[in-house]
Design a protein around this motif. Sequence first.
Motif, PDB file in Angstrom:
ATOM      1  N   GLY A   1     -12.519  65.782  17.699  1.00  0.00           N
ATOM      2  CA  GLY A   1     -11.474  65.941  16.694  1.00  0.00           C
ATOM      3  C   GLY A   1     -10.859  64.655  16.215  1.00  0.00           C
ATOM      4  O   GLY A   1     -10.404  64.567  15.067  1.00  0.00           O
ATOM      5  N   SER A   2     -10.838  63.618  17.050  1.00  0.00           N
ATOM      6  CA  SER A   2     -10.226  62.351  16.636  1.00  0.00           C
ATOM      7  C   SER A   2     -10.952  61.748  15.436  1.00  0.00           C
ATOM      8  O   SER A   2     -10.335  61.073  14.605  1.00  0.00           O
ATOM      9  CB  SER A   2     -10.223  61.356  17.803  1.00  0.00           C
ATOM     10  OG  SER A   2     -11.549  61.102  18.254  1.00  0.00           O
TER      11      SER A   2
ATOM     12  N   GLN B   1      -8.783  69.488  24.589  1.00  0.00           N
ATOM     13  CA  GLN B   1     -10.153  69.571  25.110  1.00  0.00           C
ATOM     14  C   GLN B   1     -11.207  69.220  24.070  1.00  0.00           C
ATOM     15  O   GLN B   1     -12.377  69.031  24.404  1.00  0.00           O
ATOM     16  CB  GLN B   1     -10.437  70.965  25.686  1.00  0.00           C
ATOM     17  CG  GLN B   1     -10.429  72.110  24.691  1.00  0.00           C
ATOM     18  CD  GLN B   1      -9.104  72.838  24.667  1.00  0.00           C
ATOM     19  OE1 GLN B   1      -8.048  72.228  24.785  1.00  0.00           O
ATOM     20  NE2 GLN B   1      -9.162  74.161  24.536  1.00  0.00           N
ATOM     21  N   TYR B   2     -10.787  69.144  22.807  1.00  0.00           N
ATOM     22  CA  TYR B   2     -11.739  68.790  21.748  1.00  0.00           C
ATOM     23  C   TYR B   2     -11.439  67.420  21.122  1.00  0.00           C
ATOM     24  O   TYR B   2     -12.028  67.070  20.097  1.00  0.00           O
ATOM     25  CB  TYR B   2     -11.713  69.851  20.652  1.00  0.00           C
ATOM     26  CG  TYR B   2     -12.034  71.243  21.124  1.00  0.00           C
ATOM     27  CD1 TYR B   2     -13.141  71.487  21.928  1.00  0.00           C
ATOM     28  CD2 TYR B   2     -11.223  72.324  20.780  1.00  0.00           C
ATOM     29  CE1 TYR B   2     -13.441  72.772  22.376  1.00  0.00           C
ATOM     30  CE2 TYR B   2     -11.511  73.612  21.228  1.00  0.00           C
ATOM     31  CZ  TYR B   2     -12.620  73.823  22.022  1.00  0.00           C
ATOM     32  OH  TYR B   2     -12.912  75.089  22.452  1.00  0.00           O
TER      33      TYR B   2
ATOM     34  N   GLU C   1      -8.256  73.239  12.912  1.00  0.00           N
ATOM     35  CA  GLU C   1      -7.070  73.010  13.740  1.00  0.00           C
ATOM     36  C   GLU C   1      -7.435  72.942  15.212  1.00  0.00           C
ATOM     37  O   GLU C   1      -6.909  72.097  15.952  1.00  0.00           O
ATOM     38  CB  GLU C   1      -6.068  74.142  13.532  1.00  0.00           C
ATOM     39  CG  GLU C   1      -5.421  74.165  12.178  1.00  0.00           C
ATOM     40  CD  GLU C   1      -4.591  75.416  11.974  1.00  0.00           C
ATOM     41  OE1 GLU C   1      -3.538  75.295  11.336  1.00  0.00           O
ATOM     42  OE2 GLU C   1      -4.981  76.505  12.446  1.00  0.00           O
ATOM     43  N   GLY C   2      -8.315  73.840  15.656  1.00  0.00           N
ATOM     44  CA  GLY C   2      -8.706  73.820  17.051  1.00  0.00           C
ATOM     45  C   GLY C   2      -9.333  72.504  17.458  1.00  0.00           C
ATOM     46  O   GLY C   2      -8.982  71.918  18.487  1.00  0.00           O
ATOM     47  N   VAL C   3     -10.235  72.021  16.628  1.00  0.00           N
ATOM     48  CA  VAL C   3     -10.939  70.781  16.966  1.00  0.00           C
ATOM     49  C   VAL C   3     -10.015  69.570  16.893  1.00  0.00           C
ATOM     50  O   VAL C   3     -10.128  68.645  17.697  1.00  0.00           O
ATOM     51  CB  VAL C   3     -12.155  70.600  16.027  1.00  0.00           C
ATOM     52  CG1 VAL C   3     -12.781  69.223  16.195  1.00  0.00           C
ATOM     53  CG2 VAL C   3     -13.202  71.672  16.317  1.00  0.00           C
ATOM     54  N   THR C   4      -9.086  69.571  15.943  1.00  0.00           N
ATOM     55  CA  THR C   4      -8.234  68.386  15.745  1.00  0.00           C
ATOM     56  C   THR C   4      -6.910  68.448  16.505  1.00  0.00           C
ATOM     57  O   THR C   4      -6.212  67.441  16.577  1.00  0.00           O
ATOM     58  CB  THR C   4      -7.928  68.188  14.249  1.00  0.00           C
ATOM     59  OG1 THR C   4      -7.296  69.375  13.732  1.00  0.00           O
ATOM     60  CG2 THR C   4      -9.186  67.900  13.467  1.00  0.00           C
TER      61      THR C   4
ATOM     62  N   SER D   1      -9.113  81.726  13.664  1.00  0.00           N
ATOM     63  CA  SER D   1      -8.730  82.574  12.535  1.00  0.00           C
ATOM     64  C   SER D   1      -9.788  82.586  11.446  1.00  0.00           C
ATOM     65  O   SER D   1      -9.788  83.477  10.593  1.00  0.00           O
ATOM     66  CB  SER D   1      -7.392  82.100  11.956  1.00  0.00           C
ATOM     67  OG  SER D   1      -7.484  80.765  11.465  1.00  0.00           O
ATOM     68  N   ASN D   2     -10.693  81.622  11.441  1.00  0.00           N
ATOM     69  CA  ASN D   2     -11.763  81.602  10.441  1.00  0.00           C
ATOM     70  C   ASN D   2     -13.130  81.404  11.078  1.00  0.00           C
ATOM     71  O   ASN D   2     -14.023  80.824  10.476  1.00  0.00           O
ATOM     72  CB  ASN D   2     -11.502  80.517   9.387  1.00  0.00           C
ATOM     73  CG  ASN D   2     -11.572  79.119   9.959  1.00  0.00           C
ATOM     74  OD1 ASN D   2     -11.507  78.932  11.179  1.00  0.00           O
ATOM     75  ND2 ASN D   2     -11.702  78.122   9.106  1.00  0.00           N
ATOM     76  N   GLY D   3     -13.290  81.920  12.293  1.00  0.00           N
ATOM     77  CA  GLY D   3     -14.595  81.822  12.922  1.00  0.00           C
ATOM     78  C   GLY D   3     -14.503  81.646  14.423  1.00  0.00           C
ATOM     79  O   GLY D   3     -13.605  82.179  15.080  1.00  0.00           O
ATOM     80  N   MET D   4     -15.425  80.876  14.970  1.00  0.00           N
ATOM     81  CA  MET D   4     -15.517  80.681  16.415  1.00  0.00           C
ATOM     82  C   MET D   4     -15.841  79.226  16.720  1.00  0.00           C
ATOM     83  O   MET D   4     -16.548  78.554  15.962  1.00  0.00           O
ATOM     84  CB  MET D   4     -16.631  81.557  17.008  1.00  0.00           C
ATOM     85  CG  MET D   4     -16.492  83.042  16.772  1.00  0.00           C
ATOM     86  SD  MET D   4     -15.226  83.804  17.805  1.00  0.00           S
ATOM     87  CE  MET D   4     -16.028  83.748  19.412  1.00  0.00           C
ATOM     88  N   ILE D   5     -15.309  78.751  17.841  1.00  0.00           N
ATOM     89  CA  ILE D   5     -15.755  77.491  18.429  1.00  0.00           C
ATOM     90  C   ILE D   5     -16.572  77.840  19.660  1.00  0.00           C
ATOM     91  O   ILE D   5     -16.094  78.532  20.555  1.00  0.00           O
ATOM     92  CB  ILE D   5     -14.574  76.585  18.802  1.00  0.00           C
ATOM     93  CG1 ILE D   5     -13.858  76.092  17.541  1.00  0.00           C
ATOM     94  CG2 ILE D   5     -15.061  75.382  19.620  1.00  0.00           C
ATOM     95  CD1 ILE D   5     -12.621  75.261  17.819  1.00  0.00           C
TER      96      ILE D   5
END
Length: 538
Positions: free
Chosen positions: A198-199, A193-194, A186-189, A349-353
Amino acid sequence: MKTSYMFKMMSLAAASFAMVACMDTWDEHYGGNGQIASDKTLLQLIEEAGDLNDFLKVLKSTHVFNNNKPTQITYADLLGADQTFTVWAPKDGTFNLDSLLNECATVKGDSMCGQHFVQNHIAHYIYNNSSTNNKSVMMLNDKFLDLQNGNFQGVSYVAGRSNVPAMNGLLHVVENELPYMYNVYEGVTTLDQYAHVGSFFKSYEELELDENASIPSGIVDGMIIYSDSVMRRNNILFGTFNPINEEDSNFIMLVPNEQDWNRVYTEAAGYFNYGSINKADSLQRYYANIALIRDLVYNRTYGCMHMADSVYSTSYSQYDEERHHIYYRPLDAGGIFSTEFVKDSMECSNGMIYNLRKWPFTPEQIYFFPVKTETEIESMLTEYDDCTYNARYLVADTISNGYLDIVPRSSSANWITKFQVPNVLSGTYDICAVILPKTVFNPLSRDFKPNKFKARIYYQTPEGVENLYEFEDEYTNDPYKVDTVKIGTFTIPVCSYGQPNIRNVYLELECSIGRRETQYSREMYLDCLYFKPVKEEE
């Protein structure tokens, strides 16, 4: 525990099915928790509270989605129906109401508000605030939030206003909105800033109906209609990089800044030039992105993280003899997780960016790999003349699985063999042939005559024209060892990577021994053809 990110979307607007008629089905699907001593619904409790009007406005403005489309049902309607929920309602003035209402004005924003805010405050079943509670609660958006005595996900309950019973659930009033944590996907997409990374993921995303988890409510025009459609967010890229949306995993994803990404993408695209074949541009975009992202994703859950020693990305394979996608001492100076490359991080919620300050890889580390043609594989040999051959298989440290014994048809025959070289990139390689001594077959052999041969390469231009380049020299090997003979350096203009039906590079070897050159042997033990990448600075 569900391991895929799912949207639970309740379509209560089907023309032939009333909301009340679904009550028994909902209770059976979600399980009962006993009758609650109240004659008011959760919606009524929120309406009468006096200081939950902001939350109420959002509930009335945010729609339930079904099959990725908004219905006429709002979350306020849902909390006034017969389904059983627990609601954690934030007090007025504790969140940005105007921003959420503006978001709900578009279909996309309506969905995002539902996922990130409303569903983050509502769960199926009954969850009490009590001293014995210490558990994780799965919210409507599938996020797992921590339930503890006195607080929920670190947010305190308003004194005396938890465990408020309703006829369809339980209401807790909390001091602030519950924090929403993106998972890595979700963060990447989702976050701007990502977007440069994410695209690419978003372009391969799709929602699929989980028929086993959904509740059918009837058949209309021969089609099953669901009163609760459970949709799984799927992406074909998960097969390459692991499902980075799984809430019960622990991922790390490295994300470069946009300037670095644009630079390395342009560089990678140059190696994935598919020339004039059908959909060449799409293939170039796909494989250039895959090449760059393949070592950005790491999964702690499967034990790939040993920060003091080594890490390997989700693209690592234990069967890869070249040991790609593994990085040693990643925290040391120059390591890919060192402060030289990692600027800061965002908890998910499931790790780190991990946000990168600069790109940590070279093309030779992540995609511009050596290309090896195992000549003993019969399909690699496309043409041969004036010789016979035997494929022999042998396991040894210096031999790659086996070799091809090329035998001249006569004592004076100068044979020709032609091999295909698949999965090359459009880059510059040192072209090599690996030749074995005769002692690999017979340790007692005293045939130490070298081979002598010429070579030519067949390739395709970007315009689709077949060309031939003949290397000028003649080559000999050292007959006393496994010898990698460098034939020459050549820039291949058209990529064939990932295209099993495209054969645009062939290497031809021709024995070139004169009749009086008895110091050479016409029989060759050819281990493999080896295309070694040449770095740009070289």
